[in-house]
Write a protein that holds these residues in place. Structure first.
Motif, PDB file in Angstrom:
ATOM      1  N   VAL A  33      46.619  36.446 -11.088  1.00 33.62           N
ATOM      2  CA  VAL A  33      46.812  35.453 -12.151  1.00 33.62           C
ATOM      3  C   VAL A  33      46.899  36.187 -13.478  1.00 33.62           C
ATOM      4  O   VAL A  33      45.934  36.800 -13.942  1.00 33.62           O
ATOM      5  CB  VAL A  33      45.660  34.429 -12.184  1.00 33.62           C
ATOM      6  CG1 VAL A  33      45.872  33.436 -13.325  1.00 33.62           C
ATOM      7  CG2 VAL A  33      45.560  33.696 -10.843  1.00 33.62           C
ATOM      8  N   ASP A  34      48.070  36.136 -14.104  1.00 35.10           N
ATOM      9  CA  ASP A  34      48.273  36.827 -15.377  1.00 35.10           C
ATOM     10  C   ASP A  34      47.723  36.051 -16.562  1.00 35.10           C
ATOM     11  O   ASP A  34      47.317  36.642 -17.570  1.00 35.10           O
ATOM     12  CB  ASP A  34      49.770  37.088 -15.601  1.00 35.10           C
ATOM     13  CG  ASP A  34      50.356  38.019 -14.550  1.00 35.10           C
ATOM     14  OD1 ASP A  34      49.732  39.053 -14.265  1.00 35.10           O
ATOM     15  OD2 ASP A  34      51.430  37.694 -14.010  1.00 35.10           O
ATOM     16  N   GLU A  35      47.735  34.724 -16.437  1.00 33.49           N
ATOM     17  CA  GLU A  35      47.324  33.898 -17.571  1.00 33.49           C
ATOM     18  C   GLU A  35      46.854  32.550 -17.038  1.00 33.49           C
ATOM     19  O   GLU A  35      47.362  32.054 -16.039  1.00 33.49           O
ATOM     20  CB  GLU A  35      48.502  33.715 -18.531  1.00 33.49           C
ATOM     21  CG  GLU A  35      48.173  32.963 -19.807  1.00 33.49           C
ATOM     22  CD  GLU A  35      49.388  32.783 -20.707  1.00 33.49           C
ATOM     23  OE1 GLU A  35      49.307  31.976 -21.656  1.00 33.49           O
ATOM     24  OE2 GLU A  35      50.421  33.453 -20.455  1.00 33.49           O
ATOM     25  N   VAL A  36      45.877  31.974 -17.714  1.00 29.51           N
ATOM     26  CA  VAL A  36      45.395  30.634 -17.367  1.00 29.51           C
ATOM     27  C   VAL A  36      45.530  29.736 -18.586  1.00 29.51           C
ATOM     28  O   VAL A  36      45.127  30.110 -19.703  1.00 29.51           O
ATOM     29  CB  VAL A  36      43.926  30.659 -16.900  1.00 29.51           C
ATOM     30  CG1 VAL A  36      43.499  29.265 -16.418  1.00 29.51           C
ATOM     31  CG2 VAL A  36      43.721  31.689 -15.802  1.00 29.51           C
ATOM     32  N   ARG A  37      46.109  28.563 -18.377  1.00 29.09           N
ATOM     33  CA  ARG A  37      46.258  27.583 -19.444  1.00 29.09           C
ATOM     34  C   ARG A  37      45.743  26.238 -18.949  1.00 29.09           C
ATOM     35  O   ARG A  37      45.730  25.974 -17.737  1.00 29.09           O
ATOM     36  CB  ARG A  37      47.726  27.435 -19.853  1.00 29.09           C
ATOM     37  CG  ARG A  37      48.386  28.716 -20.333  1.00 29.09           C
ATOM     38  CD  ARG A  37      49.806  28.431 -20.823  1.00 29.09           C
ATOM     39  NE  ARG A  37      50.502  29.658 -21.219  1.00 29.09           N
ATOM     40  CZ  ARG A  37      51.698  29.680 -21.793  1.00 29.09           C
ATOM     41  NH1 ARG A  37      52.338  28.534 -22.030  1.00 29.09           N
ATOM     42  NH2 ARG A  37      52.269  30.836 -22.117  1.00 29.09           N
ATOM     43  N   PRO A  38      45.348  25.356 -19.858  1.00 30.75           N
ATOM     44  CA  PRO A  38      44.942  24.012 -19.420  1.00 30.75           C
ATOM     45  C   PRO A  38      46.150  23.217 -18.942  1.00 30.75           C
ATOM     46  O   PRO A  38      47.234  23.293 -19.532  1.00 30.75           O
ATOM     47  CB  PRO A  38      44.332  23.397 -20.681  1.00 30.75           C
ATOM     48  CG  PRO A  38      44.916  24.183 -21.815  1.00 30.75           C
ATOM     49  CD  PRO A  38      45.161  25.566 -21.302  1.00 30.75           C
ATOM     50  N   ALA A  39      45.954  22.490 -17.855  1.00 29.43           N
ATOM     51  CA  ALA A  39      47.044  21.669 -17.307  1.00 29.43           C
ATOM     52  C   ALA A  39      47.254  20.434 -18.181  1.00 29.43           C
ATOM     53  O   ALA A  39      46.318  19.885 -18.764  1.00 29.43           O
ATOM     54  CB  ALA A  39      46.719  21.249 -15.881  1.00 29.43           C
ATOM     55  N   MET A  40      48.508  20.018 -18.263  1.00 22.55           N
ATOM     56  CA  MET A  40      48.838  18.733 -18.865  1.00 22.55           C
ATOM     57  C   MET A  40      49.019  17.745 -17.711  1.00 22.55           C
ATOM     58  O   MET A  40      49.992  17.823 -16.960  1.00 22.55           O
ATOM     59  CB  MET A  40      50.119  18.800 -19.694  1.00 22.55           C
ATOM     60  CG  MET A  40      50.482  17.451 -20.330  1.00 22.55           C
ATOM     61  SD  MET A  40      52.156  17.423 -21.027  1.00 22.55           S
ATOM     62  CE  MET A  40      51.969  18.621 -22.339  1.00 22.55           C
ATOM     63  N   THR A  41      48.070  16.851 -17.554  1.00 21.95           N
ATOM     64  CA  THR A  41      48.097  15.959 -16.400  1.00 21.95           C
ATOM     65  C   THR A  41      49.154  14.885 -16.587  1.00 21.95           C
ATOM     66  O   THR A  41      48.976  13.943 -17.360  1.00 21.95           O
ATOM     67  CB  THR A  41      46.719  15.316 -16.168  1.00 21.95           C
ATOM     68  OG1 THR A  41      45.748  16.353 -16.047  1.00 21.95           O
ATOM     69  CG2 THR A  41      46.720  14.475 -14.905  1.00 21.95           C
ATOM     70  N   ALA A  42      50.253  15.042 -15.878  1.00 21.97           N
ATOM     71  CA  ALA A  42      51.364  14.090 -15.974  1.00 21.97           C
ATOM     72  C   ALA A  42      51.253  13.081 -14.840  1.00 21.97           C
ATOM     73  O   ALA A  42      51.955  13.151 -13.838  1.00 21.97           O
ATOM     74  CB  ALA A  42      52.696  14.829 -15.916  1.00 21.97           C
ATOM     75  N   SER A  43      50.322  12.146 -15.004  1.00 17.21           N
ATOM     76  CA  SER A  43      50.145  11.105 -13.985  1.00 17.21           C
ATOM     77  C   SER A  43      49.895   9.775 -14.678  1.00 17.21           C
ATOM     78  O   SER A  43      49.485   9.741 -15.853  1.00 17.21           O
ATOM     79  CB  SER A  43      48.975  11.435 -13.063  1.00 17.21           C
ATOM     80  OG  SER A  43      47.747  11.372 -13.764  1.00 17.21           O
ATOM     81  N   PHE A  44      50.080   8.695 -13.961  1.00 17.22           N
ATOM     82  CA  PHE A  44      49.897   7.377 -14.565  1.00 17.22           C
ATOM     83  C   PHE A  44      48.444   7.152 -14.954  1.00 17.22           C
ATOM     84  O   PHE A  44      48.149   6.575 -16.006  1.00 17.22           O
ATOM     85  CB  PHE A  44      50.372   6.271 -13.621  1.00 17.22           C
ATOM     86  CG  PHE A  44      50.333   4.912 -14.250  1.00 17.22           C
ATOM     87  CD1 PHE A  44      51.374   4.478 -15.043  1.00 17.22           C
ATOM     88  CD2 PHE A  44      49.231   4.081 -14.074  1.00 17.22           C
ATOM     89  CE1 PHE A  44      51.328   3.230 -15.660  1.00 17.22           C
ATOM     90  CE2 PHE A  44      49.177   2.838 -14.674  1.00 17.22           C
ATOM     91  CZ  PHE A  44      50.226   2.404 -15.472  1.00 17.22           C
ATOM     92  N   VAL A  45      47.510   7.605 -14.124  1.00 18.65           N
ATOM     93  CA  VAL A  45      46.104   7.372 -14.440  1.00 18.65           C
ATOM     94  C   VAL A  45      45.696   8.109 -15.712  1.00 18.65           C
ATOM     95  O   VAL A  45      44.784   7.688 -16.422  1.00 18.65           O
ATOM     96  CB  VAL A  45      45.178   7.779 -13.270  1.00 18.65           C
ATOM     97  CG1 VAL A  45      45.405   6.884 -12.067  1.00 18.65           C
ATOM     98  CG2 VAL A  45      45.376   9.229 -12.880  1.00 18.65           C
ATOM     99  N   ALA A  46      46.352   9.234 -16.015  1.00 18.81           N
ATOM    100  CA  ALA A  46      46.032   9.994 -17.223  1.00 18.81           C
ATOM    101  C   ALA A  46      46.764   9.468 -18.447  1.00 18.81           C
ATOM    102  O   ALA A  46      46.232   9.520 -19.562  1.00 18.81           O
ATOM    103  CB  ALA A  46      46.377  11.470 -17.014  1.00 18.81           C
ATOM    104  N   ALA A  47      47.999   8.980 -18.245  1.00 22.02           N
ATOM    105  CA  ALA A  47      48.838   8.605 -19.388  1.00 22.02           C
ATOM    106  C   ALA A  47      49.070   7.108 -19.518  1.00 22.02           C
ATOM    107  O   ALA A  47      49.542   6.650 -20.566  1.00 22.02           O
ATOM    108  CB  ALA A  47      50.192   9.315 -19.293  1.00 22.02           C
ATOM    109  N   GLY A  48      48.769   6.339 -18.468  1.00 26.81           N
ATOM    110  CA  GLY A  48      48.976   4.899 -18.534  1.00 26.81           C
ATOM    111  C   GLY A  48      50.426   4.553 -18.805  1.00 26.81           C
ATOM    112  O   GLY A  48      51.348   5.204 -18.285  1.00 26.81           O
ATOM    113  N   PRO A  49      50.679   3.570 -19.644  1.00 28.14           N
ATOM    114  CA  PRO A  49      52.068   3.145 -19.908  1.00 28.14           C
ATOM    115  C   PRO A  49      52.901   4.196 -20.625  1.00 28.14           C
ATOM    116  O   PRO A  49      54.123   4.049 -20.724  1.00 28.14           O
ATOM    117  CB  PRO A  49      51.898   1.887 -20.772  1.00 28.14           C
ATOM    118  CG  PRO A  49      50.535   2.001 -21.366  1.00 28.14           C
ATOM    119  CD  PRO A  49      49.709   2.717 -20.355  1.00 28.14           C
ATOM    120  N   GLU A  50      52.251   5.252 -21.103  1.00 28.29           N
ATOM    121  CA  GLU A  50      52.993   6.332 -21.766  1.00 28.29           C
ATOM    122  C   GLU A  50      53.431   7.408 -20.786  1.00 28.29           C
ATOM    123  O   GLU A  50      53.806   8.516 -21.187  1.00 28.29           O
ATOM    124  CB  GLU A  50      52.115   6.970 -22.860  1.00 28.29           C
ATOM    125  CG  GLU A  50      51.577   6.000 -23.887  1.00 28.29           C
ATOM    126  CD  GLU A  50      52.685   5.277 -24.629  1.00 28.29           C
ATOM    127  OE1 GLU A  50      53.708   5.919 -24.943  1.00 28.29           O
ATOM    128  OE2 GLU A  50      52.539   4.060 -24.885  1.00 28.29           O
TER     129      GLU A  50
END
Length: 430
Positions: A108-125
């Motif tokens: 693993v060269d680098e670790v970054r925080p994930a951007m959770t692209a799911s309905f439960v995380a983003a809702g209507p957005e």
């Protein structure tokens, strides 16, 4: 196994430390295992002109890097943790608050925080979140391998793949390069496979010793699961332990059914065990206290014959079609309830290739070549349509340049065996 001093170095008990220092790791160069696997993936990507892959399956992330984190959670929440792999760089996008878990991994060269692209995380957005995810990922990939590259993606919500395509990338399925990479095991990797099998066999011995009429299937199955966890395995992938009438047909989930006297009890381990490697063998037991019936013995012996015939024909260089043509011919009375595969690949889970029965090959089969370094599970389920009981047996083997090596060493049931059976390979014995 030599005694292991858990307290020798307590300065770092996070990330890679506990995994690499666990007792079942003794004698295994896990760094070499990880680097081999990542190299395999990159080799298969290069063959197909794939500039980058985004892996979301936690099994495949572990294959490529060795890292693990909430595997079952991640399987149903795929966008919450993912891995970008290119020819020169790996970037792990880790779940919130978990970035430290990848500390020390040379893969693993680098670790970054994930951007959770799911309905439960983003809702209507969610649609905007997916587009933002794709823009940021697209900019990163373009900076590493160029705009318009071929990008392999795994299971993520459809909107992310659509948005990535709109960013100008050619999107392909990542399954092919990943599965082809996983199919061939290194010698060091095989040490992990054997360690996982030995630990699982300890659990199955405990289960076999605990078996008695009056227990529920769930009570008995829990003995195996407890042992797997105690030995630093991950989990049992399925709930396949059944007794009596629930052994026929196969694929009935373990339940609160009470095991009766003199019933058959069938088990498929399906254990994701030590180092994340799959221990996949099946056994059928007799509950006692009496002796097996002639019918039970006949079912068992038929299953043994199927497994050992198909083990006997396996060899490096054989085509999948040739294997299907030469595989054991299932008697008509057992055909309807046959196991859906004759054999299958096995590594960190069940994997490529699937080897089909002769009768199923025209509709389901595909061709390929059995290669040295593949680990294969040879399957049998024998139960008459409408019959009371059935038998499940399965052996895990390694294909070598000179033949095969039996990997699963748990014994068969002598009370159910035909002593006159002439096996092409040594039968596992108590």
């Amino acid at each position: 196994m030599a005694n292991f001093d858990w307290h020798a170095e307590r300065s770092d008990l996070s990330g890679i430390a506990l995994l690499d220092r666990a007792p079942e790791s003794e004698g295994i160069d896990l760094k070499a295992v990880r680097l081999y696997r990542l190299g395999q993936l990159r080799k298969e990507m290069a063959k197909r002109g794939v500039g980058a892959v985004i892996l979301s399956d936690p099994i495949n992330i572990r294959y490529a890097t060795g890292t693990r984190n909430m595997q079952v959670f991640s399987m149903r929440n795929a966008p919450s943790r993912y891995l970008l792999v290119t020819e020169a760089k790996t970037i792990l996008f880790e779940f919130t608050g978990c970035l430290h878990l990848a500390d020390g991994y040379e893969t693993v060269d680098e670790v970054r925080p994930a951007m959770t692209a799911s309905f439960v995380a983003a809702g209507p957005e969610i649609a905007e979140r997916e587009r933002k995810w794709a823009r940021e990922m697209g900019d990163l990939i373009a900076s590493l391998v160029g705009k318009g590259a071929i990008v392999g993606m795994e299971r993520m919500n459809a909107g992310t793949a659509i948005a990535m395509k709109e960013e100008g990338f050619t999107i392909v399925d990542a399954q092919e390069p990943v599965e082809m990479a996983r199919a061939i095991k290194s010698d060091e990797e095989m040490k992990c496979v054997r360690a996982s099998l030995r630990a699982t066999e300890v659990g199955v011995h405990k289960l076999r010793n605990a078996l008695r009429p009056g227990l529920t299937e769930n009570e008995l199955w829990s003995v195996l699961h407890k042992s797997v966890i105690e030995q630093n395995g991950d989990y049992c992938e399925t709930r396949l332990l059944n007794a009596g009438e629930r052994t026929n047909p196969w694929f009935q989930e373990t339940a609160n059914h009470v095991i009766g006297e003199n019933e058959l009890v069938a088990l498929d381990t399906d254990v994701v065990g030590c180092h994340g490697y799959y221990s996949d063998f099946s056994r059928t037991f007799h509950a006692g206290p009496g002796k097996p019936t002639d019918t039970q013995r006949a079912l068992y012996q038929t299953a043994v014959e199927q497994v050992y015939h198909n083990m006997g024909i396996l060899k490096a260089g054989m085509s999948f079609r040739d294997y299907a043509d030469r595989a054991w011919d299932i008697p008509a009375k057992y055909y309807a309830n046959r196991y859906y595969l004759s054999s299958h690949g096995c590594g960190m889970t069940g994997e490529y290739p699937y080897l089909y029965h002769h009768g199923d090959f025209p509709d389901a089969g595909y061709d390929g070549v059995i290669e040295a370094g593949m680990t294969i599970c040879v399957e049998s389920y024998i139960g008459e349509e409408g019959g009371r009981e059935g038998v499940k047996l399965e052996q895990q083997v390694l294909v070598t340049d000179s033949g095969i090596e039996l990997l699963s060493e748990f014994p068969f049931e002598e009370s159910l065996m035909d002593s006159g059976f002439d096996a092409p390979f040594p039968l596992p014995k108590i």
